[in-house]
Design a protein around this motif. Structure first.
Motif, short mmCIF file in Angstrom:
data_model
loop_
_atom_site.label_atom_id
_atom_site.label_comp_id
_atom_site.label_asym_id
_atom_site.label_seq_id
_atom_site.Cartn_x
_atom_site.Cartn_y
_atom_site.Cartn_z
N ILE A 31 4.32 50.51 100.62
CA ILE A 31 3.09 50.23 100.80
C ILE A 31 2.04 49.18 100.48
CG2 ILE A 31 1.00 50.11 102.87
CD1 ILE A 31 2.42 51.74 104.52
N LEU A 44 15.14 33.56 103.38
CA LEU A 44 15.90 32.90 104.30
C LEU A 44 14.66 32.18 104.97
CD1 LEU A 44 18.71 32.78 104.04
CD2 LEU A 44 18.13 33.74 106.66
N LEU A 103 19.95 35.97 102.17
CA LEU A 103 20.21 36.84 103.09
C LEU A 103 19.14 37.92 102.61
CD1 LEU A 103 23.49 36.34 104.65
CD2 LEU A 103 21.17 36.47 105.99
N GLN A 109 4.75 46.07 99.00
CA GLN A 109 5.00 45.54 99.86
C GLN A 109 4.19 44.59 100.39
OE1 GLN A 109 5.91 47.36 103.84
NE2 GLN A 109 7.83 46.68 103.31
#
Ligand SMILES: Nc1ncnc2c1ncn2[C@@H]1O[C@H](COP(=O)(O)OP(=O)(O)OP(=O)(O)O)[C@@H](O)[C@H]1O
Ligand code: SF4
Ligand code: SF4
Ligand SMILES: [Mg+2]
Lengths: 676, 298
Positions: A361, A429, A409, A364
């Motif tokens: 986490i 993207l 991607l 991230q």
């Protein structure tokens, strides 16, 4: 002459169309399988080869029925037996290894248990006998330490090992006839070569007759004694493997062999025009008439009979086969214009690493990837305008992963990707602008998956045209027609759905969709591997022509070294997400090579029974790249000890321009490789 | 040119032709035919019954209390002397209307949320599905009772409330169907081209999950009908004297031992409608090819 184990007499199998018309899938098949012989059945998809193989074990698919003829196994007609009688034969006297059998193992049951099940079903052994037999079978398919293997679950085995287990299960009942449907399709090149080797040995040791169904003439060449070539539900050619592959006297087989790219030839292979007629739509004359280069008026109205030519021990269905006998078997191929690539960089991958690791986490939140051993690492490739660069490597080598990150991607962990010299491509993207998105387009492996089944061709092609150029109305329509023409299809295809197209046509639509965006770079992910050989050559040809016309740059991913050689200017060889070798394609295929490239080239199956693959390294599959040292250390046949295990090998430039990443010096590699 | 004289003569069809095609396929099997026939019969009955109902559905006549079926009152009369035939043919109107619109609401929110969850995946998907699961675990009838006792039993309350409770199941189906297509390369391709999420949902996903969602919606409709009738039975659906099967069953059930006619007619009405919708939904699924296909043994 050996005795026949199976005799097929004038067999026709068909179905009733919705209008009540009877349509044949197999037409008047007559052939024999002799004891101890391996027979290959080849043909493109839809030629009826699987239907024939299934009939050989007395199985007719739901909705089909036998219209005439019989299928005799030891003079017993399998097609007239009831289920109970068939049970006595299937699995015991005739066994089958279906396509993807290895992947079809029950995932939650141990290997040993699954083999025991097969034994219980197909033999009368007692419990202790069965246990002994399990070890024997695993030994027979050359799986290491059978005792330990038996306790594993399918997912704990590699693809090749799973396929071996499937072979072991088929052998459980000591069959006299073994039917194999595409047994190595979908396996890696090296694994494929090993599995074929195993099958050949089993045939020799046990004297089992085998029927080997495949579209891959390279595999057929390695294992079969005799070959049956099928086209549109008929046998068109049948004879000893050497005769069929070296002196093909039927125009279809002749064209098919010419359309296979070969390592020994440069440039694209000849393609065969057209496609196989669908059942129910076969004209009055020869079924190959539409595509045949040797046809005359006689062929149009008369159906040729299967004719036995005794001096070649071959049966052929063609009026003009004698013309082919005189043609020298020497093959020439169209050389594609190897124009000099000017150094004008369009894409630059610098120190790219990509990780699939799940982020914590906190990471991230900080938008940081921590992974000391990422799936793809240290990729440095620069690509010039108008060039075709190929990425080769086995499954899991990170080829698709790299393509995905170029397409945006997947995020890169380290390094960057630069487009057109100064534009940095974002890994996200959503952050790329429409112009960058348009410039880079993708074509996928399987057109069945990449085209929306609920869209017409028109809808499919209008997506990029609307998105990037805002076309509508008649402008949109005419652009679509133009695109269709570009990929050699007529405007009447617009209203079709993908299911109404053949495999090659579908892939053409996928190509057209990519070109609709007028991209600078097209990323091709195994674009021909789902296609039949004759269709593959045509699609490769199309890609090459479009490139010459429009100056597009291709990044071409493939596991097929011969295809890569045919189409690419430069090749990058990958193992476990690390680059091994990169250079002009004609040089990569010559020695000195990186030891992994050497293994790959050695495992290529040529459609020639006299060229045997060289099996140097084990066909093990590694789960993760090693943390330190050379990425190929686990399988390298030339490994030189601790240096390879601890130090990252350096890049060395060979005298012919390819870069090799190995601890062994170029000169030394040259000497070692020229010795074998 | 490849394949110019083509093998496929299937012409593109207009949407109307497609719908007719599906209905023909549905009606070609006996079960589908029966289902469709029952459903159509009920719909026509519900629309036209006010014009041919022989009596006034709310006319109370104590002197005619609990008369057995006769040529005058085909299905007899109930405890208030009202004609059971009249009340039966009118009794499906409210239920059909409310559940039909309820199903559409369920389809809309359930379908869209499910597709959205399937598309975005990850944490948002997790959270939404947790919430949906939590709602699924509440006995719906208790929750419904709470809602109608707080907000009343008007149509404006019943339709969205039923739509909400029966939409949860559709969320799961839509999400699963989306998951099946989301991994396909045509979605990846659309993403790589840079289409917006909305455009991907509308153009790429919806045509591929529509069938599965519609079938689920049809199934939910029959369940919702049962649910609605149970509410009426408990006295929380429509209010008297509106004729309604659930309510009629509830009123007459105590007298079943000697006035069976008052209970049999609405039961037949309700159960035949539910069976009809179920059979139709089944046939619909088969016609669309959603049926679990039979696989070859090899
Ligand atoms: N979504 C994912 N999550 C985790 N690991 C993944 C994921 N996708 C791929 N991988 C792993 O990354 C590695 C590289 O995969 P990639 O698909 O790039 O291989 P490839 O060279 O294209 O192989 P193939 O020839 O089979 O297509 C493999 O080990 C694979 O298992
Ligand atoms: S019979 Fe005629 S059309 Fe058929 S393969 Fe031979 S030459 Fe070609
Ligand atoms: S560095 Fe060592 S292990 Fe790696 S390829 Fe060279 S010899 Fe083999
Ligand atoms: Mg791949």
């Amino acid at each position: 002459m050996k005795t026949n184990i199976q005799e097929i007499k004038d067999l026709s199998i068909g179905f009733k169309s919705q209008k009540g018309k009877q349509i044949s899938i197999l037409r008047n098949i007559t052939t024999n399988i002799r004891k101890g012989e391996t027979v290959g059945i080849v043909g493109e998809s839809g030629s009826g080869k699987s239907t024939l193989a299934l009939a050989m074990m007395g199985y007719i698919k739901h909705g089909l029925f036998t219209t005439r003829g019989e299928c005799l196994f030891k003079s017993q007609n399998l097609l007239s037996l009831n289920n109970k009688e068939l049970e006595e034969i299937r699995g015991r006297k005739i066994a089958m290894i279906p396509q993807n059998a290895g992947q079809a193992l029950t995932p939650n049951l141990k290997i040993g248990y699954q083999i025991e099940e097969a034994l219980r079903l197909h033999t009368d052994y007692s419990k202790t006998e069965r246990e002994k037999k399990i070890s024997e079978l695993l030994n027979q398919v050359r799986l290491p330490s059978p005792k330990i293997m038996a306790l594993r679950y399918p997912h704990e085995l590699s693809g090749g090992q799973q396929q071996r287990v499937a072979v072991a299960m088929a052998l459980a009942g000591n069959p006299e006839l073994l039917l194999l449907d595409e047994p190595t399709t979908g396996l890696d090149v090296t694994t494929q070569a090993h599995v074929l080797e195993l099958l050949k040995d089993i045939a020799k040791d046990t004297g089992t007759s085998m029927v080997y169904v495949s579209h891959d003439l390279g595999a057929i060449a390695q294992v079969c004694d005799r070959v049956i070539v099928m086209y549109a539900g008929e046998i068109v050619l049948e004879g000893p493997v050497r005769k069929i592959l070296k002196e093909p006297i039927h125009p279809y087989t002749y064209g098919l062999l010419k359309s296979i790219p070969k390592l020994s030839l440069a440039g694209l292979p000849d393609s065969m025009p057209g496609s196989q007629p669908q059942p129910g739509n076969i004209g009055s004359g020869c079924s190959f008439y539409d595509r045949c280069n040797f046809s005359n008026d006689k062929c149009k109205v008369n159906v040729p009979k299967l004719e036995y030519i005794s001096e070649m021990d071959t049966s052929v269905r063609c009026f003009n086969h004698s013309e082919l006998i005189s043609i020298t078997s020497e093959q020439k191929s169209k050389n594609h214009l190897q124009k000099e690539i000017t150094i004008d960089e369009i894409l630059d991958l610098k120190d790219v690493s990509i990780s699939y690791a799940k982020q914590g986490i906190i990471d991230q939140f900080l938008n940081k990837v921590t992974d000391t051993n990422p799936t793809v690492k240290d990729i440095n490739i620069n690509i010039n305008k108008g060039e075709t660069i190929a990425l080769v490597g086995e499954s899991g080598s990170g080829k698709s992963t790299i393509l995905k990150s170029i397409a945006g991607l997947l995020k890169t962990k380290d390094g960057y990707i630069k487009f057109d010299k100064e534009k940095l491509l974002s890994g996200d993207l959503k952050k790329r602008n429409s112009e960058d998105l348009r410039s880079i387009q993708l074509i996928f492996q399987n057109p069945d998956e990449s085209l929306n089944p609920n869209h017409t061709v028109e809808q499919i092609l209008s997506q990029p045209l609307k998105l990037y150029f805002g076309l509508t109305g008649s402008k949109l329509k005419s652009s679509i027609a133009e695109l269709l023409e570009k990929v050699r299809l007529g405007a009447f295809y617009m209203s079709r759905y993908p299911r109404q197209l053949s495999g090659g046509e579908k892939q053409r639509i996928a190509v057209a969709r990519a070109f609709a965006a007028r991209p600078d770079i097209i990323l091709c992910d195994e674009v021909t591997s789902a296609l039949d050989v004759s269709v593959q050559a045509a699609v490769l040809d199309l890609l090459q022509k479009l490139k010459e016309e429009l100056g597009t740059t291709y990044v071409f991913v493939s596991h097929d070294l011969a295809v890569v050689k045919a189409i690419s200017d430069r090749v990058a060889v990958l193992y476990q997400g690390r680059l091994c070798e990169i250079g002009p394609s004609k040089n990569v295929y010559q020695f000195p090579s990186h030891p992994y490239t050497e293994v790959l080239i050695g495992a290529v199956l040529e459609p020639d029974p006299d060229i045997k693959p060289k099996l140097v390294a084990e066909d093990i599959v590694e789960e993760k790249p090693p943390e330190i040292g050379c990425s190929f250390q686990g399988r390298c046949p030339r490994i030189i000890g601790d240096k390879c295990r601890n130090e990252t090998p350096p890049w060395q430039i060979g005298d012919n321009g390819n870069a090799i990443r190995c601890h062994i010096g170029i000169e030394e590699l040259k000497i070692q490789q020229s010795q074998c | 040119m490849e394949n110019s004289k083509n093998i496929f003569n299937e012409n593109p069809k207009s949407s109307l032709a497609k719908v007719l095609d599906i209905i023909t396929t549905m009606a070609s099997k006996p079960s589908g035919f029966i289902g469709l026939a029952i459903l159509i019969f009920h719909v026509i009955l519900a629309i036209s019954s006010p014009w041919f109902a022989p009596y006034d559905y709310k006319a109370i006549n104590p002197s005619l209390m609990l008369n057995a079926p006769s040529s005058e009152f085909w299905f007899g009369t109930d405890s208030l002397g009202r004609d059971v035939f009249t009340r039966t043919i009118l009794g499906g109107r409210t239920a059909l209307t409310i559940t039909f619109f309820g199903s559409i609401i369920a389809l809309l929110w359930g379908g869209l949320l499910g597709i959205f969850c399937g598309l975005v995946g990850g944490r948002i998907d997790d959270i939404v599905m947790r919430i949906v699961d939590a709602f699924l675990s509440i006995p719906w009838i208790l929750a419904m009772l709470l809602i109608v006792s707080l907000l009343g039993t008007t149509t404006e309350v019943l339709i969205p409330a039923l739509g909400f409770f029966y939409g949860k199941g559709i969320v799961r189906v839509a999400r699963a169907a989306t998951h099946d297509v989301i991994a396909k390369d045509f979605i990846v391709s659309a993403k790589a081209r840079g289409h917006s999420n909305l455009s991907i949902i509308w153009n790429e996903i919806l045509p591929n999950v529509r069938d599965a969602i519609l079938v689920e919606g049809a199934m939910r409709w029959s369940w919702m009908l049962l649910g609605f009738s149970s509410l009426s039975f408990l006295g929380f659906g429509v209010s008297p004297p509106t004729p309604d099967w659930g309510l009629m069953i509830s009123n007459a059930r105590g007298l079943m031992s000697f006035a069976w006619w008052a209970v049999i007619a609405p039961i037949v009405g309700l159960s035949s409608l539910i069976i009809g919708i179920n059979l139709t939904a089944d046939a619909f699924a088969k016609a669309l090819g959603i049926d679990r296909s039979t696989k070859a043994p090899v």
